[in-house]
Design an enzyme around this catalytic site. Structure first.
Site, PDB file in Angstrom:
ATOM      1  N   ASP A 122       0.793  -1.096  -0.034  1.00  0.00           N
ATOM      2  CA  ASP A 122      -0.017   0.059  -0.101  1.00  0.00           C
ATOM      3  C   ASP A 122       0.865   1.290  -0.045  1.00  0.00           C
ATOM      4  O   ASP A 122       2.214   1.043   0.169  1.00  0.00           O
ATOM      5  CB  ASP A 122      -1.011   0.133   1.189  1.00  0.00           C
ATOM      6  CG  ASP A 122      -2.174   0.942   1.176  1.00  0.00           C
ATOM      7  OD1 ASP A 122      -2.549   1.302   0.219  1.00  0.00           O
ATOM      8  OD2 ASP A 122      -2.792   1.330   2.175  1.00  0.00           O
ATOM      9  N   GLU A 160       2.659   4.949  -4.282  1.00  0.00           N
ATOM     10  CA  GLU A 160       2.744   5.724  -5.232  1.00  0.00           C
ATOM     11  C   GLU A 160       3.927   6.309  -5.618  1.00  0.00           C
ATOM     12  O   GLU A 160       4.512   6.669  -6.779  1.00  0.00           O
ATOM     13  CB  GLU A 160       1.541   6.751  -5.274  1.00  0.00           C
ATOM     14  CG  GLU A 160       0.023   6.311  -5.384  1.00  0.00           C
ATOM     15  CD  GLU A 160      -0.231   5.772  -4.266  1.00  0.00           C
ATOM     16  OE1 GLU A 160      -1.062   4.451  -4.186  1.00  0.00           O
ATOM     17  OE2 GLU A 160       0.109   5.782  -2.800  1.00  0.00           O
ATOM     18  N   ASP A 176      -9.388   3.898  -2.602  1.00  0.00           N
ATOM     19  CA  ASP A 176     -10.235   4.375  -1.524  1.00  0.00           C
ATOM     20  C   ASP A 176     -11.503   4.769  -2.222  1.00  0.00           C
ATOM     21  O   ASP A 176     -11.571   5.858  -2.336  1.00  0.00           O
ATOM     22  CB  ASP A 176      -9.479   5.127  -0.844  1.00  0.00           C
ATOM     23  CG  ASP A 176      -8.151   4.818  -0.121  1.00  0.00           C
ATOM     24  OD1 ASP A 176      -8.093   3.424  -0.045  1.00  0.00           O
ATOM     25  OD2 ASP A 176      -7.295   5.507   0.315  1.00  0.00           O
TER      26      ASP A 176
END
Length: 1000
Positions: free
Chosen positions: A432, A435, A513
């Site tokens: 997670d 990015e 999300d």
């Protein structure tokens, strides 16, 4: 050199070229004749000669600014400072002609028939960066000899360091792909930017999400299809706002690759997979249902969740551990109190048929004595800031450093940590925040001036703007390799949030999300399909929505659809209500049970689809138009999709049940069926005529299956009275299938008069056929069917009933179906759910409109302006920034500067306050007896300007004191100090270009 403009790595040039670059005057570049290459040479051509200033050779480029920024300081930890400087001067200095150059791109055939590489010039071709999209970068750089030319030739324009590539296609062309994108399935009229972004709470107009795929699939009016890839890792604009025109804009220079036109969109994706690779072969257990939450905060809570699944007989294979299992958010650690013995926990989960997946983020806490940090410092693995020191950014643990995954030694270092981590019984890993996301940063990521000391084969030493979009993919690769090295007899399972073209080789993904609302349920279908159309077939949404509270009907409907997605996981964030299948009442629980039993029945079929995707690059879930690409009716359908020949039709509207749908079916025979489980909140199922699909028992988990389990074949004959299908079988894990230990069975059904014969047509592999009973179910239409039993491998025959008997069977089936719908317990319509942190105050952003602008404000994430849209041009920014005296305003709950509270109450809204302005007044408590008031307004007399008025007010007083108590007063002064940046009145101009800037 006076006519050349030298751009440093820190330069950012944004040029409004829309009016000047209108494509209306450019005819389609359709090739109607063959172009024979010179004797003994590969095809290399430009449609017309064009004089153009050439770049200096790469080894003559030099950027003083880039070299100075890249050079290490005297205290730099770089051990190869001279190498860094040299690399940066070679790779990052970009000499670009100051005048505009344009023309047709030159091309050469690569890889295989129908695939072409295009460049602006031979010099640009020689200077191109290595490909990170291709499995083997040499395939992109090595021409092949064929005697054909491309059907369509892109044009280019180079202007101030930006390369604009345009491809015009015939009118009526439909666009798809563009990677992980929200909004509609057919992409005409849309524009996105490939820049991996932590986009919490994104909407249909968000232009950058978590992954980057500079790729467009074009379906021509004839049904033929073409794919085009801009092979650049840099930020890239994909502009599809002009019908039938594809336009890429990214920093110069980069090649584009075209695939096709081929006969079908599926053929294009197969060709793409030959370049970027196919999806990894997933372990079979990873295709079962998976339950997650941020967070199951203790091993006892995890056991409680898993035992409830088994008690309620709801199928499930995996439970997930979010970040709170760690010791202070330190990766590769376990909380000593709440997860004191992870190996024991996992052993007990395995006994109950569950696998355990654990999260790992890239941010490593900067803390001496923490073994991961100390090891990384010793091995010099951290990404560097522009001054040569390790970059430090704030994430969950606090100040963090970040591994530089562009280096092979760093990937090996990470893989070794993963290998040790797996010894705790870890079955899979969740990457997670990769990015990479960074807190307290307006851009939500690290500075683009950060330095990666990348391997030469990846592009060498570059700044972060070059490697940003591939950081997540390289992390997933490292994690995948670590899991694989820990046990060569197990297939890795990795889930990654960030990705790039080629990520499917290492990891599954999910759509980030999302919100618990009907809009996001509807979008989830298109988003899963879009990822598949971009080369990533293993994806799915957070079922039920991550942000906010789902209603029972929303959750049940979402589970019905989500149970048919390639990746099937329920997930929700902290401070929301429980989102397990039994959390919404018995009616919703039953729908979830039925939906997941359906999935487990289809697992033999889904597993077969994944094997074919792994071997040949075909899709698992595909848009309905794949059944007939020529049919324009199907190209915009967003409430149905295909799993091979299985058509899933669902309702994503709150007041429309599946049986109320107006079905748009492809041409041909499509026969409906169910498992006596019809329900208004479950999708309708159709099987295409001419198809056979395998089914299995609805086990509670994959490990419950036995080789002796009954095998079912569902058969739908076509108009010629035939059908065919395949079943892939192996151990469900490991790599023996690569040595031939598998069984791929081709079944065929043929009708002669009233007799239908079902038999094995051919088989592949050395795996011994299991001894199991075979149940053949032959669909007749209207839900009716006839069946027969035998042993798998034997020939089975079924006698068709007469037409009169079939009519009676169809009528009886329809009667039974309607009776079930009438008797089933419907999920109650409960649309008001108490939400956390003020979510109930505004389920959707509040829009302030004035003149040419729309500003969207979300009270429940701090009253922040999350986007501004310039209506005439359609220009939109999700993450707008407003800055004054050190205070920064931007979106995202976890990225707040001092002063941004979490929940505001809307206390007043005036669309036209006193006839002068549209305004929104909000108030939120910040503790210590204080509240912050904010008034956001747009004046009618100057629609380009909006105003923010903020103030602190006293709301709570000490009991009987007539004022603040001492403790409250102390807290108030602390708050006042922390929030002093908010005591502002700002006047801002909304610009037509790239930001919201303060109007001086």
């Amino acid at each position: 050199m006076e006519d050349l403009l030298l751009l440093s790595r820190t330069s950012t040039i944004v040029v409004p070229v829309r009016a000047a670059s209108s494509s209306s005057s450019l005819p389609p570049r359709r090739r109607s004749r063959l172009h024979a290459p010179p004797s003994g040479a590969a095809s290399l051509g430009r449609s017309r000669s064009l004089k153009r200033p050439l770049r200096p050779p790469p080894d003559r480029l030099f950027s003083a600014a880039a070299a100075a920024a890249a050079a290490p300081s005297s205290s730099s930890p770089f051990r190869d400072g001279s190498r860094l400087k040299t690399k940066m001067t070679i790779r990052e200095g970009q000499a670009v002609a100051a005048d505009v150059t344009a023309g047709d791109m030159i091309f050469e055939p690569i890889l295989e028939e129908g695939v072409f590489r295009f460049d602006c010039s031979a010099n640009d071709r020689a200077a191109a960066f290595p490909s990170l999209s291709f499995v083997n970068g040499k395939d992109r750089d090595t021409p092949i000899t064929i005697h054909h030319v491309p059907s369509y030739i892109p044009t280019y324009q180079c202007l101030f360091g930006q390369q604009i590539v345009k491809l015009e296609l015939p009118a009526g062309t439909s666009f798809y792909g563009t990677g992980e994108v929200s909004g509609q399935l057919e992409r005409t009229g849309k524009r996105v930017f490939t820049w991996n972004t932590d986009a919490w709470g994104y909407g249909p107009g968000t232009t950058s999400l978590y992954q980057s795929h500079p790729w467009v699939l074009a379906v021509l009016p004839s049904g033929e299809s073409l794919g085009i890839l801009a092979d650049t890792t840099r930020r890239c604009e994909i502009d599809l706002r002009n019908k039938s025109i594809i336009q890429f804009t990214a920093p110069s220079s980069y090649p584009v690759i075209t695939f096709g036109p081929f006969a079908s969109p599926g053929a294009v994706l197969t060709s793409l997979s030959h370049a970027s690779g196919t999806v990894f072969m997933p372990p079979k257990w990873s295709l079962g249902y998976q339950q997650c939450r941020w967070s199951y905060d203790s091993d006892n809570r995890v056991r409680e969740i898993t035992s409830t699944f088994r008690e309620k007989e709801i199928p499930c294979d995996v439970v997930w551990m979010d970040i709170d299992y760690m010791d202070g958010f330190r990766c590769f650690t376990f909380d000593k109190d709440r997860f004191s013995d992870p190996k024991s926990l996992v052993d007990s989960l395995h006994r109950d048929g569950f696998k355990a997946i654990w999260m790992l983020d890239p941010g490593i806490k900067r803390e001496e004595g923490y073994f991961v940090f100390d090891s990384g410092c010793k091995s010099d693995v951290w990404m560097k800031a522009a001054d040569g020191t390790p970059f430090v950014g704030e994430v969950w643990p606090g100040p963090c450093v970040f591994p530089d995954f562009t280096q092979s030694k760093v990937r090996h270092w990470w893989a070794q940590l993963v290998q040790d981590f797996i010894s705790n019984g870890v079955d899979g890993i969740w990457n997670d925040m990769n990015e990479p996301a960074v807190f307290k940063s307006v851009t939500k990521t690290m500075p683009e001036s950060n330095i990666h000391r990348g391997d030469d084969e990846l592009g060498g030493v570059q700044n972060h703007s070059h490697y940003h979009n591939v950081y997540g993919m390289l992390m997933a690769r490292s994690t995948y390799e670590g899991i694989k090295s820990s046990n060569e007899n197990k297939r890795p399972f990795v889930l990654t949030r960030a990705g790039f073209v080629g990520s499917q080789r290492y990891a599954a993904t999910w759509t980030g999300d999302n919100l618990s609302n009907w809009e996001h349920l509807h979008m989830s279908i298109s988003m899963v399909l879009q990822l598949g159309l971009s080369g990533q077939p293993l994806s799915g949404p957070d079922i039920g929505g991550f942000v906010g509270n789902a209603t029972p009907k929303l959750f049940g409907r979402w589970m019905g659809i989500g149970a048919m997605f390639p990746f099937c996981r329920g997930h929700s964030e902290m401070d929301t209500n429980d989102h397990e299948p039994w959390s919404f009442g018995e009616e919703c629980e039953e729908v979830c049970r039925l939906a997941l039993k359906r999935r487990y029945r289809f697992l033999p079929h889904i597993y077969t689809l994944f094997y074919m995707a792994h071997k040949t690059g075909t899709l698992v879930a595909s848009p309905t138009f794949f059944a007939d690409p020529k049919d324009p009716r199907l190209r915009t359908l967003e409430n149905s999709f295909l799993l091979g020949p299985l058509l899933v039709c669902a309702s994503s509207m709150p007041h429309q049940e599946s049986n109320d749908l107006q079905h748009v079916l492809p041409k041909g025979i499509w026969l409906t069926f169910d498992f006596d489980d019809a329900h208004p909140d479950l999708p309708l199922l159709f099987l295409q005529g001419g198809s056979i699909i395998p089914l299995g028992p609805p086990h509670q988990h994959v490990g419950e299956a036995n080789l002796s389990d009954d095998l079912t074949l569902l058969v739908a004959l076509n108009e010629h009275g035939t059908a065919k299908g395949i079943l892939y079988e192996d151990d469900g894990d490991g790599y023996k299938y690569l040595e031939g230990e598998y069984l791929l069975t081709h079944y065929i059904a043929e009708r002669e008069s009233s007799l239908v014969t079902i038999r094995v047509y051919t088989e592949e592999g050395s795996w011994k056929r299991p001894k199991c009973r075979l149940h053949v179910m032959l669909l007749l239409g209207g839900g009716a069917m006839v069946d027969a039993w035998g042993m798998d491998g034997d020939t089975i025959q079924i006698t068709l009933p007469s037409e009169d008997e079939v009519s009676k069977m169809v009528a009886a089936s329809e009667k039974k179906y309607n009776a079930r719908l009438e008797s089933c317990k419907r999920i109650p319509d409960v649309e008001e759910i108490s939400s956390h942190k003020g979510v109930e105050l505004a389920r959707t952003p509040i829009e302030l409109k004035s003149g040419e602008w729309i500003a969207k404000v979300v009270p429940w994430i701090g009253g922040r302006i999350i986007s501004m849209e310039h209506v005439p041009s359609g220009t939109q920014w999700l993450h707008s920034r407003i800055e004054i005296n050190g205070y920064e305003e931007y979106s995202g709950r976890e990225y707040r500067s001092a002063g941004c509270t979490e929940d505001y109450t809307v206390i007043e809204r005036n669309l036209e306050h006193a006839g002068e302005e549209e305004s929104l007044m909000m108030e939120g408590e910040i503790g210590g007896g204080l509240a912050i008031q904010r008034l956001i307004s747009i004046r009618k007399d100057n629609p380009k300007v909006f105003r923010i008025d903020s103030s602190l007010v006293a709301r709570k007083v000490g009991a009987g004191s007539g004022g603040f108590s001492r403790s409250a007063q102390t807290e108030s002064w602390r708050k006042l100090h922390n929030y002093k940046g908010l005591l502002i009145t700002g006047l801002y101009e909304m610009s037509n270009y790239v930001n919201a800037r303060k109007m001086l």
